[in-house]
Design an enzyme around this catalytic site. Structure first.
Site, PDB file in Angstrom:
ATOM      1  CB  CYS A   2      76.806   8.757  50.240  1.00 27.61           C
ATOM      2  SG  CYS A   2      77.285   7.069  50.501  1.00 27.61           S
ATOM      3  NE  ARG A  27      76.769  12.926  45.448  1.00 23.52           N
ATOM      4  CZ  ARG A  27      77.821  13.708  45.632  1.00 23.52           C
ATOM      5  NH1 ARG A  27      77.868  14.894  45.104  1.00 23.52           N
ATOM      6  NH2 ARG A  27      78.832  13.296  46.374  1.00 23.52           N
ATOM      7  CD1 TRP A  73      76.662   3.721  44.614  1.00 28.33           C
ATOM      8  CD2 TRP A  73      78.609   3.290  45.616  1.00 28.33           C
ATOM      9  NE1 TRP A  73      77.465   3.056  43.720  1.00 28.33           N
ATOM     10  CE2 TRP A  73      78.661   2.788  44.308  1.00 28.33           C
ATOM     11  CE3 TRP A  73      79.734   3.137  46.435  1.00 28.33           C
ATOM     12  CZ2 TRP A  73      79.779   2.131  43.791  1.00 28.33           C
ATOM     13  CZ3 TRP A  73      80.843   2.495  45.935  1.00 28.33           C
ATOM     14  CH2 TRP A  73      80.846   2.001  44.621  1.00 28.33           C
ATOM     15  CG  ASN A  99      79.286  11.625  51.041  1.00 28.69           C
ATOM     16  OD1 ASN A  99      79.720  10.564  50.666  1.00 28.69           O
ATOM     17  ND2 ASN A  99      79.121  12.667  50.246  1.00 28.69           N
ATOM     18  N   GLY A 100      81.272   9.315  53.172  1.00 29.85           N
ATOM     19  CA  GLY A 100      82.700   9.082  53.445  1.00 29.85           C
ATOM     20  C   GLY A 100      82.879   7.734  54.123  1.00 29.85           C
ATOM     21  CD  GLU A 480      85.164   9.340  27.666  1.00 33.77           C
ATOM     22  OE1 GLU A 480      85.867   8.747  28.499  1.00 33.77           O
ATOM     23  OE2 GLU A 480      84.047   9.806  27.930  1.00 33.77           O
ATOM     24  CE  LYS A 484      81.077   8.087  28.880  1.00 35.81           C
ATOM     25  NZ  LYS A 484      82.119   8.818  29.429  1.00 35.81           N
ATOM     26  CD  GLU A 487      81.426   5.457  32.081  1.00 35.72           C
ATOM     27  OE1 GLU A 487      82.021   5.910  33.064  1.00 35.72           O
ATOM     28  OE2 GLU A 487      81.068   6.183  31.134  1.00 35.72           O
ATOM     29  CG  HIS A 503     102.274  -5.587  19.121  1.00 37.06           C
ATOM     30  ND1 HIS A 503     103.374  -6.260  18.633  1.00 37.06           N
ATOM     31  CD2 HIS A 503     102.379  -4.313  18.660  1.00 37.06           C
ATOM     32  CE1 HIS A 503     104.134  -5.419  17.940  1.00 37.06           C
ATOM     33  NE2 HIS A 503     103.544  -4.237  17.924  1.00 37.06           N
ATOM     34  CE  LYS A 602      78.452  13.447  36.364  1.00 38.55           C
ATOM     35  NZ  LYS A 602      78.961  13.059  35.035  1.00 38.55           N
TER      36      LYS A 602
END
Ligand code: G6P
Length: 607
Positions: A2, A27, A73, A99-100, A480, A484, A487, A503, A602
């Site tokens: 948000c 975001r 969001w 926001n929160g 990473e 990427k 995502e 394994h 984000k």
């Protein structure tokens, strides 16, 4: 996640609020809305989906001199117009953006309903509007102050009231809020990007503070109504930082910016004469640094993987036991804080809830915690005992790229400092600095292979699954790279230690499961080649990222991308670039929303 923006001034309010929300889009959000104060009271316009839907719904000339906007969001309640912010009270005179998360909203809501309030949404936020209605005494700041003790959880919020035209009141606890000062105009926002093109100065608010702004002034007070004086900072961003500058996506722009962002992170921090590094903000002298026996690095997502590489640097270069921990895990562990352990929290945004909670827990238990942040003035940067800004510049694409390489730049410098205070000779230190300073131009050489990586993406983007493999310092780079790809392209990708292949993951190998190996020219190269052969023997396709001129690998695998030779410990800097480009091109070829992938944010400011 948000984003919020508020404005008091005489410019075209829809342009300011919608422009601010546009800047906050990165975001991550699923709906948006604005509320403006007009002569007839408060007008609220909200829409589900992309901001364009809201922009189309807002008349271009709204005559109003104060207003608030929000990108939501969803957390409490589905994605719908009713659940979008701003939220209003029963009278429609009060509007709120938040926001929160208000954790005790259900109890508050039950009580408010019992006393006659009518709720229009399923959100936690709406209770704030009704609480304000109940507490209303004609003074917006005083009413906000009165209700804050009733809220449990986190908030960065802005309130407006139709009977107090031209005034906005903001408050924060656990979610960011900043004030921007322009010429005869004032702003509130969750993030400097929303107001960077208008405000010349910013004030970062702290938890527990309440701010009231009007077109010409502001006042900041605490819970007991004491005045608070805050430093006024320059706005550090240029408008250009938030533009694509000719690139089709922010992500591609940020990948290509890495030559400069890494150089910026090194500037003034390497001392060739003393063969060491300098990090001004650590707030630790050499004796304190020598006394450190262990380092623990805490972060989330990409920042966690940067921490894994940082730990590797510290162990290999300085001989200090070091490890990385995932922020969401360490926050709730029985942490044993040893006095000679130094903690770092790493966060691009400086606002990630998991990382912030971990920081607060570590500090509560007596740890010394340093920060590695990008966003200047962010909550994590301010709550740590010292730290380093990575200076990679605003990162807008949800998938982190340049912040990652800048974070590992910082850890490489810190590892150099620690190594030179211990075992590393000046000759080694000097050689390391030279190799390190060559990294930006070597990254440029890797970027020049963009069209070869695009061709690779064309060949492979139709596969639904991938394994990314690495060892040693490149293991976290493999993690990473896999992150990427998943995502932004939504292709399933796993990061696996090449030594762990046998394994379990080897059972997945088939013609349909390509493997991507990171093979620097280090002591583990031969072991990696054996693993590649195991995959080839099972008809698996292999792409390798290896050192330029490594013909043995080139002859063994299906496809190869070569990177320049560097110190093996520095190889993640070069190996990650083709992985970022590969993920980017796969996502574009598959028609994904590269900069704002589905379901991701984000800056994740809720747990
Ligand atoms: C989210 C983002 C990731 C990011 C992580 C940590 O998960 O989607 O891209 O790496 O948060 O963010 P931070 O701002 O703390 O580095």
């Amino acid at each position: 996640m948000c984003g919020i923006v508020g404005y008091c001034g005489r410019k075209n309010i829809s342009e300011i609020l919608l422009g601010g929300l546009k800047r906050l889009e990165y975001r991550g959000y699923d709906s948006s809305g604005i509320a403006v104060g007009t002569d007839n009271g408060i007008t609220v316009i909200r829409r589900v989906g992309k901001l364009k839907n809201l922009i189309d719904a807002v008349p271009s000339m709204l005559t109003a001199q104060f207003g608030i906007g929000h990108t939501r969001w969803a957390t409490h309640g589905e994605v719908s117009e009713e659940n979008s912010h701003p939220h209003t009270d029963c009278s429609g005179k009060i509007a709120i953006v938040h926001n929160g998360i208000i954790e005790n909203y259900q109890q508050l809501k039950d009580r408010l309903i019992a006393s006659g309030h009518k709720f229009k949404s399923q959100t936690d936020t709406e209770v704030i509007a009704h609480l304000l209605e109940e507490a209303w005494d004609g003074n917006l700041t005083a009413s906000v102050r009165a209700i804050l003790p009733m809220l449990r959880g986190t908030y960065g919020l802005i309130a407006m009231h139709a009977d107090v035209p031209g005034v906005l009141v903001g408050a924060r606890r656990g979610s960011p809020l900043i004030m921007g000062i322009g010429k005869d105009e004032m702003f509130l926002a969750s993030d400097a990007s929303a107001i960077a093109s208008h405000a010349q100065n910013v004030v970062y608010l702290d938890d527990g503070e309440i701010i009231s702004i009007s077109e010409t002034g502001f006042s900041i007070t605490d819970a007991d109504n004491n005045d608070i004086k805050k430093p006024i900072n320059d706005m550090e961003f240029e408008n250009d930082d938030f533009e694509k500058n000719g690139f089709p996506h922010f992500m591609l722009k940020e990948i290509f910016e890495q030559t400069e962002s890494i150089s910026r992170g090194m500037a003034g921090r390497l001392d060739l004469a003393a063969a060491t590094g300098k990090l001004g903000g650590l707030n630790m002298n050499e004796n304190q640094l020598r006394a450190v026996r262990r380092v623990v690095i805490v972060g989330a997502g990409t920042s966690y993987f940067a921490g894994c590489i940082g730990a590797n640097f510290l162990e290999s270069m300085a001989g200090i036991p070091a490890r990385a921990e995932s922020a969401s895990e360490i926050a709730y562990k029985d942490i044993i804080i040893e006095p000679d352990t130094l903690y770092f929290v790493v966060s691009q945004s400086g606002e990630t809830a998991d990382t912030l909670i971990a920081l607060r827990e570590l500090k509560r238990k007596g740890a010394r915690v340093l920060g590695v942040c990008n966003a200047v003035g962010s909550t994590i940067a301010r709550e740590t005992d010292g730290g380093v800004y990575i200076h990679s510049g605003p990162e807008i694409a949800v998938a982190s790229t340049k912040a990652f390489t800048s974070q590992i730049t910082t850890f490489a410098i810190f590892a150099l400092i620690m190594a030179r205070l211990r075992n590393m000779t000046s000759v080694q230190g000097e050689a390391f600095i030279k190799a390190f300073q060559a990294i930006p131009s070597q990254i440029k050489e890797v970027l020049e292979q963009d069209s070869a990586i695009l061709a690779l993406a064309k060949k492979y983007c139709g596969y639904p699954n991938f394994i990314f493999l690495g060892r040693g310092v490149c293991l976290a780079a493999a993690y990473e790279g896999a992150l990427k790809l998943k995502e932004i392209s939504y292709i399933h990708a796993e990061g696996v230690g090449a030594g762990d292949l046998k394994h379990g993951p080897i059972s997945l190998i088939s013609e349909q499961m390509p493997s991507l190996f990171l093979v620097p020219n280090d002591g583990l190269r031969q072991k990696n080649i054996s693993n590649i052969k195991e995959v080839k023997a099972r008809c698996g396709k292999v792409i390798a990222i290896c050192t330029r001129g490594d013909n043995e690998i080139a002859e063994t695998v299906d496809d190869v991308i070569e990177v320049p030779e560097t110190w093996p410990i520095l190889s993640p800097f070069l190996m990650i670039i083709p992985l970022q480009l590969f993920a980017y091109h796969c996502a574009v070829l598959l028609g994904r929303d590269v900069d704002q992938p589905r379901n991701l944010a984000k800056s994740v400011t809720v747990e």
